[in-house]
Write a protein that holds these residues in place. Sequence first.
Motif, short mmCIF file in Angstrom:
data_model
loop_
_atom_site.label_atom_id
_atom_site.label_comp_id
_atom_site.label_asym_id
_atom_site.label_seq_id
_atom_site.Cartn_x
_atom_site.Cartn_y
_atom_site.Cartn_z
N ASP A 254 -46.36 -10.19 70.43
CA ASP A 254 -46.19 -11.68 69.93
C ASP A 254 -47.36 -12.47 70.35
O ASP A 254 -48.14 -13.10 70.06
CB ASP A 254 -44.54 -12.75 70.21
N ARG A 255 -47.02 -12.59 71.40
CA ARG A 255 -48.93 -12.96 72.18
C ARG A 255 -50.63 -12.93 71.74
O ARG A 255 -51.01 -13.77 71.20
CB ARG A 255 -49.06 -13.27 74.11
N LEU A 256 -50.12 -11.75 71.64
CA LEU A 256 -51.43 -11.03 70.51
C LEU A 256 -51.64 -11.96 68.87
O LEU A 256 -52.66 -12.05 69.03
CB LEU A 256 -51.93 -9.51 70.47
N MET A 257 -50.38 -11.59 68.47
CA MET A 257 -50.56 -12.25 67.50
C MET A 257 -50.81 -13.55 66.89
O MET A 257 -51.00 -13.80 65.94
CB MET A 257 -48.83 -11.80 66.50
N ARG A 258 -50.18 -14.63 68.43
CA ARG A 258 -50.78 -15.68 67.95
C ARG A 258 -52.09 -16.13 68.46
O ARG A 258 -52.53 -17.18 69.25
CB ARG A 258 -49.64 -17.05 69.04
N GLY A 259 -52.71 -15.18 69.45
CA GLY A 259 -54.50 -15.09 70.20
C GLY A 259 -53.97 -15.55 71.88
O GLY A 259 -54.89 -16.23 72.33
N GLY A 260 -52.77 -15.61 72.31
CA GLY A 260 -52.14 -16.05 73.77
C GLY A 260 -52.68 -15.20 74.45
O GLY A 260 -52.82 -14.37 74.69
N LEU A 261 -53.33 -16.07 75.18
CA LEU A 261 -54.27 -15.62 76.91
C LEU A 261 -53.02 -15.81 77.49
O LEU A 261 -52.66 -16.18 77.59
CB LEU A 261 -55.50 -16.12 77.36
N ALA A 262 -53.52 -14.05 78.76
CA ALA A 262 -52.47 -14.56 80.18
C ALA A 262 -53.77 -14.49 81.51
O ALA A 262 -54.75 -14.48 81.47
CB ALA A 262 -52.22 -13.10 80.38
#
Length: 288
Positions: free
Chosen positions: A166-174
Amino acid sequence: AAARAEVASIDWPCRVERFYSETNLGCDARLVSGIGAVFAAVESAIFLEDDCRPQTGCIAWLGRMLERWRDDDRVLMVSAFNPLEEWHADRQSFHFAWHGDAWGWAAWRRSWTAFSHAAPDLDDPAMRARLAAVLPDPDMQARHLAALAAGAAGHGSAWDVVWEHDRLMRGGLAVVPARNLIDNLGLGEAATNTRRSTPIEAVRRSHPAPVEDRPPAAVAADPAYDRLVWELRSGRHSAAGLVLWGGRMVERGRAIQALALAHGGLRRYPGDAGLVALAARASAALER
């Protein structure tokens, strides 16, 4: 009953809220519903499972990162676990990555409430195109899709794989610390999910959290870090990755394992200078 008794025995000064399910929902569904209950009550939270031991200062560091990136939609989670143990700690105290582990982590309500808990359609062309845009490395794409497929088939816990997707689909970083801040005590044959423990996992250490925060040059995923994490997850190490871990084995009194790692690597990467040097270093350590 035993688990509930442990929670009931908390004797340090803190506010305790207990959220019990009437039925056994299983690891995936219960974690997702439990985390959802937390974010229904608070704007941000830190999560530690029972087998994750934080290093000194870890909780404070997670809290600082939550505050620092609270309003930045580019960042969706903070992970206290660095599977490489150390990454450019000489120049920064944390970095950004696509891969963020849930062995000691934190996030905000804004991250979780937008999380689609449903397993994705692995044949969806739009999903695959988006994945390729975020992870252009075909090896990393394949490993990610394989992990999703394994979870969908019921092979092990899958909630964190879907959360990463889900984070990858939103382009969300860790956000990831330059030095690992978590020990996972639940590795090995007696574990529920993480039964496979390797010599690399045995040599990995944790470190006290930094007092001073030194950010990286840019708010962007570090592709070299993500690639090495992929190697670790997949077991398909590059020569450079083998040299990295073999060097730590020598430093920590595991020269025999380092020599075996070097020889195995040389069969795959004949003549690699780094592996030749590692073999020589391990041999010299064994002779001392």
